[in-house]
Design a protein around this motif. Structure first.
Motif, PDB file in Angstrom:
ATOM      1  N   LEU A 100       0.830  -1.211   0.000  1.00 34.71           N
ATOM      2  CA  LEU A 100       0.000   0.000   0.000  1.00 34.71           C
ATOM      3  C   LEU A 100       0.863   1.259   0.000  1.00 34.71           C
ATOM      4  O   LEU A 100       0.569   2.230  -0.703  1.00 34.71           O
ATOM      5  CB  LEU A 100      -0.933  -0.009   1.218  1.00 34.71           C
ATOM      6  N   VAL A 101       1.946   1.230   0.794  1.00 33.54           N
ATOM      7  CA  VAL A 101       2.868   2.371   0.825  1.00 33.54           C
ATOM      8  C   VAL A 101       3.494   2.573  -0.546  1.00 33.54           C
ATOM      9  O   VAL A 101       3.601   3.712  -1.048  1.00 33.54           O
ATOM     10  CB  VAL A 101       3.951   2.161   1.901  1.00 33.54           C
ATOM     11  N   ARG A 102       3.904   1.480  -1.180  1.00 32.65           N
ATOM     12  CA  ARG A 102       4.506   1.546  -2.521  1.00 32.65           C
ATOM     13  C   ARG A 102       3.566   2.227  -3.512  1.00 32.65           C
ATOM     14  O   ARG A 102       3.962   3.137  -4.245  1.00 32.65           O
ATOM     15  CB  ARG A 102       4.833   0.134  -2.985  1.00 32.65           C
ATOM     16  N   ASP A 103       2.302   1.794  -3.531  1.00 34.49           N
ATOM     17  CA  ASP A 103       1.338   2.371  -4.466  1.00 34.49           C
ATOM     18  C   ASP A 103       1.066   3.835  -4.146  1.00 34.49           C
ATOM     19  O   ASP A 103       0.904   4.665  -5.058  1.00 34.49           O
ATOM     20  CB  ASP A 103       0.025   1.575  -4.428  1.00 34.49           C
ATOM     21  N   SER A 104       1.019   4.161  -2.856  1.00 34.41           N
ATOM     22  CA  SER A 104       0.777   5.552  -2.459  1.00 34.41           C
ATOM     23  C   SER A 104       1.943   6.449  -2.855  1.00 34.41           C
ATOM     24  O   SER A 104       1.744   7.581  -3.323  1.00 34.41           O
ATOM     25  CB  SER A 104       0.545   5.631  -0.944  1.00 34.41           C
ATOM     26  N   VAL A 105       3.166   5.946  -2.675  1.00 38.98           N
ATOM     27  CA  VAL A 105       4.353   6.729  -3.045  1.00 38.98           C
ATOM     28  C   VAL A 105       4.399   6.948  -4.552  1.00 38.98           C
ATOM     29  O   VAL A 105       4.697   8.056  -5.023  1.00 38.98           O
ATOM     30  CB  VAL A 105       5.631   6.025  -2.551  1.00 38.98           C
ATOM     31  N   MET A 106       4.083   5.907  -5.319  1.00 40.36           N
ATOM     32  CA  MET A 106       4.083   6.062  -6.774  1.00 40.36           C
ATOM     33  C   MET A 106       3.051   7.095  -7.198  1.00 40.36           C
ATOM     34  O   MET A 106       3.329   7.940  -8.073  1.00 40.36           O
ATOM     35  CB  MET A 106       3.802   4.720  -7.458  1.00 40.36           C
ATOM     36  N   ALA A 107       1.868   7.053  -6.594  1.00 38.05           N
ATOM     37  CA  ALA A 107       0.829   8.028  -6.933  1.00 38.05           C
ATOM     38  C   ALA A 107       1.255   9.438  -6.549  1.00 38.05           C
ATOM     39  O   ALA A 107       1.007  10.401  -7.300  1.00 38.05           O
ATOM     40  CB  ALA A 107      -0.475   7.650  -6.240  1.00 38.05           C
ATOM     41  N   ALA A 108       1.899   9.569  -5.391  1.00 43.17           N
ATOM     42  CA  ALA A 108       2.327  10.894  -4.937  1.00 43.17           C
ATOM     43  C   ALA A 108       3.439  11.457  -5.816  1.00 43.17           C
ATOM     44  O   ALA A 108       3.477  12.667  -6.087  1.00 43.17           O
ATOM     45  CB  ALA A 108       2.787  10.816  -3.490  1.00 43.17           C
ATOM     46  N   GLN A 109       4.339  10.579  -6.254  1.00 43.81           N
ATOM     47  CA  GLN A 109       5.486  11.033  -7.039  1.00 43.81           C
ATOM     48  C   GLN A 109       5.134  11.310  -8.501  1.00 43.81           C
ATOM     49  O   GLN A 109       5.635  12.260  -9.098  1.00 43.81           O
ATOM     50  CB  GLN A 109       6.609   9.997  -6.985  1.00 43.81           C
ATOM     51  N   PHE A 110       4.285  10.441  -9.080  1.00 44.92           N
ATOM     52  CA  PHE A 110       4.069  10.502 -10.522  1.00 44.92           C
ATOM     53  C   PHE A 110       2.604  10.668 -10.918  1.00 44.92           C
ATOM     54  O   PHE A 110       2.315  10.851 -12.097  1.00 44.92           O
ATOM     55  CB  PHE A 110       4.635   9.244 -11.186  1.00 44.92           C
ATOM     56  N   GLY A 111       1.682  10.587  -9.929  1.00 44.79           N
ATOM     57  CA  GLY A 111       0.274  10.700 -10.245  1.00 44.79           C
ATOM     58  C   GLY A 111      -0.205   9.522 -11.074  1.00 44.79           C
ATOM     59  O   GLY A 111       0.442   8.472 -11.149  1.00 44.79           O
ATOM     60  N   ARG A 112      -1.353   9.676 -11.695  1.00 41.47           N
ATOM     61  CA  ARG A 112      -1.873   8.672 -12.621  1.00 41.47           C
ATOM     62  C   ARG A 112      -1.658   9.223 -14.020  1.00 41.47           C
ATOM     63  O   ARG A 112      -2.380  10.111 -14.467  1.00 41.47           O
ATOM     64  CB  ARG A 112      -3.359   8.422 -12.359  1.00 41.47           C
ATOM     65  N   SER A 113      -0.654   8.721 -14.704  1.00 42.01           N
ATOM     66  CA  SER A 113      -0.253   9.315 -15.966  1.00 42.01           C
ATOM     67  C   SER A 113       0.243   8.249 -16.926  1.00 42.01           C
ATOM     68  O   SER A 113       0.266   7.045 -16.603  1.00 42.01           O
ATOM     69  CB  SER A 113       0.862  10.338 -15.723  1.00 42.01           C
ATOM     70  N   GLU A 114       0.667   8.686 -18.098  1.00 43.52           N
ATOM     71  CA  GLU A 114       1.242   7.765 -19.071  1.00 43.52           C
ATOM     72  C   GLU A 114       2.536   7.148 -18.553  1.00 43.52           C
ATOM     73  O   GLU A 114       2.885   6.021 -18.922  1.00 43.52           O
ATOM     74  CB  GLU A 114       1.494   8.481 -20.397  1.00 43.52           C
ATOM     75  N   LEU A 115       3.234   7.882 -17.694  1.00 47.26           N
ATOM     76  CA  LEU A 115       4.478   7.350 -17.130  1.00 47.26           C
ATOM     77  C   LEU A 115       4.200   6.152 -16.236  1.00 47.26           C
ATOM     78  O   LEU A 115       4.899   5.130 -16.315  1.00 47.26           O
ATOM     79  CB  LEU A 115       5.208   8.447 -16.338  1.00 47.26           C
ATOM     80  N   THR A 116       3.192   6.255 -15.365  1.00 46.53           N
ATOM     81  CA  THR A 116       2.867   5.120 -14.498  1.00 46.53           C
ATOM     82  C   THR A 116       2.295   3.968 -15.316  1.00 46.53           C
ATOM     83  O   THR A 116       2.534   2.802 -14.997  1.00 46.53           O
ATOM     84  CB  THR A 116       1.889   5.539 -13.397  1.00 46.53           C
ATOM     85  N   ASP A 117       1.540   4.299 -16.375  1.00 40.33           N
ATOM     86  CA  ASP A 117       1.051   3.232 -17.258  1.00 40.33           C
ATOM     87  C   ASP A 117       2.228   2.503 -17.901  1.00 40.33           C
ATOM     88  O   ASP A 117       2.229   1.270 -18.000  1.00 40.33           O
ATOM     89  CB  ASP A 117       0.152   3.822 -18.358  1.00 40.33           C
TER      90      ASP A 117
END
Length: 204
Positions: free
Chosen positions: A13-30
């Motif tokens: 859960l922390v991993r997913d939260s950190v990714m969302a905080a750092q990069f948001g929901r974007s083409e990069l995370t996709d």
């Protein structure tokens, strides 16, 4: 093991939260998520955990019949053969990563193909750690050693978190740091730690 599993869920859960905080929901995370397609494909093609599931009963049988030397000989032989096969498969997948990405990724993500392929190439060596680590974890279970198998997923998640927080400044785009963090976590948690413990047990 229950505590380790609970910690793994929390770190996930922390991993997913950190990714969302750092990069948001974007083409990069996709692109980061899609970069796991080729490594996951290799995992399924090489039968995932089937090898360790079939190997451990044999290893345990040798141990429980006072043939520990033969048990370690079988372990060494299986790891050697598996390693050679994995090096070949991972090398071929890395070589053809660009073509594989175009083959298995939806056309609407075409503009992200180069980034997906780049991160796939970074992530592919982690499969070696997962496969060989799975054999070592199973061997440790047979030896009634449970700490290292419990640590593996947690160290993996910590590696990804560190990759998202500490490494983006070194890469462009920064999400590539998460891929390197995943490799670091996989190698340390699934290969280095169990290898160290096995060496202490006299198995390597």
């Amino acid at each position: 093991m229950m505590l380790m599993l609970l910690l793994s869920r929390v770190l996930g859960l922390v991993r997913d939260s950190v990714m969302a905080a750092q990069f948001g929901r974007s083409e990069l995370t996709d692109a980061y998520i899609l970069a796991f397609q080729i490594p996951d494909l290799i995992f399924f093609l090489v039968a995932g955990g089937a090898l360790s599931s079939s190997f451990i009963p044999v290893f345990s049988e040798y141990l429980h019949t006072n043939r520990e030397k033969e048990a370690w000989h079988v372990f060494s032989s299986v790891v050697t053969v598996m390693s050679l096969g994995l090096f070949l498969v991972i090398g071929l997948a890395t070589w053809q990563a660009d073509a594989l990405v175009r083959l298995i990724t939806a056309p609407e993500k075409a503009e992200m193909y180069p980034l997906i392929a780049q991160m796939s190439k970074i992530l592919l060596p982690a499969q070696f750690a997962f496969f060989i680590g799975g054999l070592m974890f199973g061997t440790l279970y047979a030896k009634q050693k449970f700490v290292a198998p419990g640590l593996g997923p947690n160290v993996y998640n910590i590696g990804i978190i560190l990759g998202a927080v500490a490494l983006p400044q070194f890469f462009q785009p920064g999400i590539i740091g998460m891929a390197w963090g995943a490799v670091l976590g996989a190698v340390v948690g699934n290969f280095v730690i169990p290898l160290f413990i096995l060496s202490r047990l006299g198995g390597t």
